[in-house]
Design an enzyme around this catalytic site. Sequence first.
Site, PDB file in Angstrom:
ATOM      1  N   SER A 140      63.706   8.443  49.278  1.00 21.94           N
ATOM      2  CA  SER A 140      63.424   7.835  50.366  1.00 21.94           C
ATOM      3  C   SER A 140      63.815   6.505  50.404  1.00 21.94           C
ATOM      4  O   SER A 140      65.364   6.554  49.281  1.00 21.94           O
ATOM      5  CB  SER A 140      61.968   6.767  48.433  1.00 21.94           C
ATOM      6  OG  SER A 140      62.578   5.577  49.310  1.00 21.94           O
ATOM      7  N   TYR A 153      61.800   3.151  40.711  1.00 24.66           N
ATOM      8  CA  TYR A 153      61.477   4.236  41.328  1.00 24.66           C
ATOM      9  C   TYR A 153      62.654   4.775  42.420  1.00 24.66           C
ATOM     10  O   TYR A 153      63.006   5.662  42.470  1.00 24.66           O
ATOM     11  CB  TYR A 153      60.004   3.800  42.894  1.00 24.66           C
ATOM     12  CG  TYR A 153      60.311   4.602  43.751  1.00 24.66           C
ATOM     13  CD1 TYR A 153      59.260   5.999  43.135  1.00 24.66           C
ATOM     14  CD2 TYR A 153      60.147   3.864  44.715  1.00 24.66           C
ATOM     15  CE1 TYR A 153      58.799   6.910  44.736  1.00 24.66           C
ATOM     16  CE2 TYR A 153      59.932   4.631  45.778  1.00 24.66           C
ATOM     17  CZ  TYR A 153      58.854   6.069  45.675  1.00 24.66           C
ATOM     18  OH  TYR A 153      58.662   6.779  46.973  1.00 24.66           O
ATOM     19  N   LYS A 157      65.058   7.992  43.142  1.00 26.23           N
ATOM     20  CA  LYS A 157      65.406   8.944  44.708  1.00 26.23           C
ATOM     21  C   LYS A 157      66.081   8.537  45.107  1.00 26.23           C
ATOM     22  O   LYS A 157      66.957  10.118  45.234  1.00 26.23           O
ATOM     23  CB  LYS A 157      64.336   8.075  45.390  1.00 26.23           C
ATOM     24  CG  LYS A 157      62.547   7.919  45.220  1.00 26.23           C
ATOM     25  CD  LYS A 157      61.925   9.245  45.990  1.00 26.23           C
ATOM     26  CE  LYS A 157      60.847   9.675  45.637  1.00 26.23           C
ATOM     27  NZ  LYS A 157      60.015  10.732  46.131  1.00 26.23           N
TER      28      LYS A 157
HETATM   29  N1  LIG Z   1      54.136   6.474  51.985  1.00 28.03           N
HETATM   30  C1  LIG Z   1      55.549   6.504  51.806  1.00 28.03           C
HETATM   31  O1  LIG Z   1      56.358   5.388  52.426  1.00 28.03           O
HETATM   32  C2  LIG Z   1      56.629   6.826  51.193  1.00 28.03           C
HETATM   33  C3  LIG Z   1      58.044   6.379  51.536  1.00 28.03           C
HETATM   34  C4  LIG Z   1      59.218   7.188  51.247  1.00 28.03           C
HETATM   35  C5  LIG Z   1      58.726   8.094  50.081  1.00 28.03           C
HETATM   36  N2  LIG Z   1      57.046   8.629  49.756  1.00 28.03           N
HETATM   37  C6  LIG Z   1      57.749   9.689  49.418  1.00 28.03           C
HETATM   38  O2  LIG Z   1      56.759  10.843  49.776  1.00 28.03           O
HETATM   39  C7  LIG Z   1      56.241  11.900  48.731  1.00 28.03           C
HETATM   40  C8  LIG Z   1      54.383  11.493  48.861  1.00 28.03           C
HETATM   41  O3  LIG Z   1      53.968  10.645  49.307  1.00 28.03           O
HETATM   42  P1  LIG Z   1      52.444  10.431  49.927  1.00 28.03           P
HETATM   43  O4  LIG Z   1      52.456   8.786  50.443  1.00 28.03           O
HETATM   44  O5  LIG Z   1      51.909  11.217  50.972  1.00 28.03           O
HETATM   45  O6  LIG Z   1      51.342  10.002  48.208  1.00 28.03           O
HETATM   46  P2  LIG Z   1      50.138  10.584  48.576  1.00 28.03           P
HETATM   47  O7  LIG Z   1      49.323  10.343  50.109  1.00 28.03           O
HETATM   48  O8  LIG Z   1      49.402   9.045  47.439  1.00 28.03           O
HETATM   49  O9  LIG Z   1      49.834  12.216  48.468  1.00 28.03           O
HETATM   50  C9  LIG Z   1      50.100  12.397  47.571  1.00 28.03           C
HETATM   51  C10 LIG Z   1      49.796  13.629  46.863  1.00 28.03           C
HETATM   52  O10 LIG Z   1      50.894  14.200  45.310  1.00 28.03           O
HETATM   53  C11 LIG Z   1      49.715  14.186  44.197  1.00 28.03           C
HETATM   54  N3  LIG Z   1      50.232  14.145  43.435  1.00 28.03           N
HETATM   55  C12 LIG Z   1      50.508  12.770  43.006  1.00 28.03           C
HETATM   56  N4  LIG Z   1      51.192  12.621  41.644  1.00 28.03           N
HETATM   57  C13 LIG Z   1      50.521  14.186  41.501  1.00 28.03           C
HETATM   58  C14 LIG Z   1      51.123  15.038  40.007  1.00 28.03           C
HETATM   59  N5  LIG Z   1      51.790  13.917  39.179  1.00 28.03           N
HETATM   60  N6  LIG Z   1      51.603  15.721  39.884  1.00 28.03           N
HETATM   61  C15 LIG Z   1      50.883  16.781  41.424  1.00 28.03           C
HETATM   62  N7  LIG Z   1      50.445  16.227  42.599  1.00 28.03           N
HETATM   63  C16 LIG Z   1      50.537  15.013  42.563  1.00 28.03           C
HETATM   64  C17 LIG Z   1      48.669  13.575  45.211  1.00 28.03           C
HETATM   65  O11 LIG Z   1      47.353  14.442  44.754  1.00 28.03           O
HETATM   66  P3  LIG Z   1      45.946  14.072  43.420  1.00 28.03           P
HETATM   67  O12 LIG Z   1      46.329  12.390  43.536  1.00 28.03           O
HETATM   68  O13 LIG Z   1      45.147  14.753  43.485  1.00 28.03           O
HETATM   69  O14 LIG Z   1      47.230  14.747  42.094  1.00 28.03           O
HETATM   70  C18 LIG Z   1      48.808  13.952  46.298  1.00 28.03           C
HETATM   71  O15 LIG Z   1      48.416  15.264  47.226  1.00 28.03           O
HETATM   72  C19 LIG Z   1      56.495  10.979  47.242  1.00 28.03           C
HETATM   73  O16 LIG Z   1      57.565  11.899  46.787  1.00 28.03           O
HETATM   74  C20 LIG Z   1      56.156   9.609  47.662  1.00 28.03           C
HETATM   75  O17 LIG Z   1      57.545   9.007  46.885  1.00 28.03           O
HETATM   76  C21 LIG Z   1      56.508   8.042  50.075  1.00 28.03           C
END
Ligand SMILES: NC(=O)c1ccc[n+]([C@@H]2O[C@H](COP(=O)([O-])OP(=O)(O)OC[C@H]3O[C@@H](n4cnc5c(N)ncnc54)[C@H](OP(=O)(O)O)[C@@H]3O)[C@@H](O)[C@H]2O)c1
Length: 249
Positions: A140, A153, A157
């Site tokens: 991130s 967090y 990262k």
């Molecule tokens: N969105 C942003 O702005 C952003 C920015 C920088 C980095 N990121 C990173 O991108 C990654 C994905 O984020 P996202 O935004 O796509 O989130 P999201 O839309 O909430 O999706 C998260 C996914 O991970 C699964 N999940 C969550 N916690 C879990 C756990 N403990 N074990 C197994 N599966 C789990 C969820 O399914 P279930 O709930 O069914 O488990 C879902 O499939 C993360 O590492 C986040 O830190 C996101």
Amino acid sequence: MSKLSGAVAIVTGASRGIGFAIAQRFVAEGARVCITGRDTEALETAVKELGGADVAIGVPGKGDDADHRAAVVDAVRDAFGPVSILVNNVGINPAYGPLAGLDLGAARKMVDVNVLGTLGWVQEALRGGLDGGSIVNISSVSGVRPAPGIAFYGVTKAALIHLTEELAVELAPAVRVNAVAPAVVKTRFATALYEGREEKVAATYPLKRLGTPEDIAGAVAFLCSPDAAWITGQTLVVDGGLTLTGAVQ
Ligand SMILES: NC(=O)c1ccc[n+]([C@@H]2O[C@H](COP(=O)([O-])OP(=O)(O)OC[C@H]3O[C@@H](n4cnc5c(N)ncnc54)[C@H](OP(=O)(O)O)[C@@H]3O)[C@@H](O)[C@H]2O)c1
């Protein structure tokens, strides 16, 4: 598009959001994928959307559960053969606010899932035959620059960025290891950072919009493709230019 033809990928946390977009892109480029997540029904729906059992399987479980990680690698080998791509996408942020008042239990959980979980996935994938392939860790921009409010967090990262570099050295030349560091991407995870004020937040980005899951999927697919054959240990910032302004959120 068939740059990933024959590849066998694990994408963790991929029933929705960034992980799902990565899985979709992988399938479009010729790979077969295993997706994970905690909710079984959501995984089943996602597998159908990806094209069904010929190209995708889903294995439910928690990213920080060692038995789950082992079960995933075994299931992938049975269904599609040895893993050639691992995308460590699971990441959590259960605590907002200053470090001074941070609940250490929440911090420990973040280390377990975001950092040790990632290392555990790498160890399992190697056990499962990952050789001659590629790993991408989803970091991130909060791991690149201070991000008040989501500081710990960001610490986890940042650890992923260093873990990426160490693994890149250790696993070369067989396996390339890179990271992607997104700014705000429109998913459920990031809702609190833009909901109700998207236009205002997007205006702070030089490219004048927030990220989409597909923006990140494109970067990950590139890093896993032969086009990135001489790239390892790098963190690709995918942020609409945000960090150029000095901001991270
Ligand atoms: N969105 C942003 O702005 C952003 C920015 C920088 C980095 N990121 C990173 O991108 C990654 C994905 O984020 P996202 O935004 O796509 O989130 P999201 O839309 O909430 O999706 C998260 C996914 O991970 C699964 N999940 C969550 N916690 C879990 C756990 N403990 N074990 C197994 N599966 C789990 C969820 O399914 P279930 O709930 O069914 O488990 C879902 O499939 C993360 O590492 C986040 O830190 C996101």
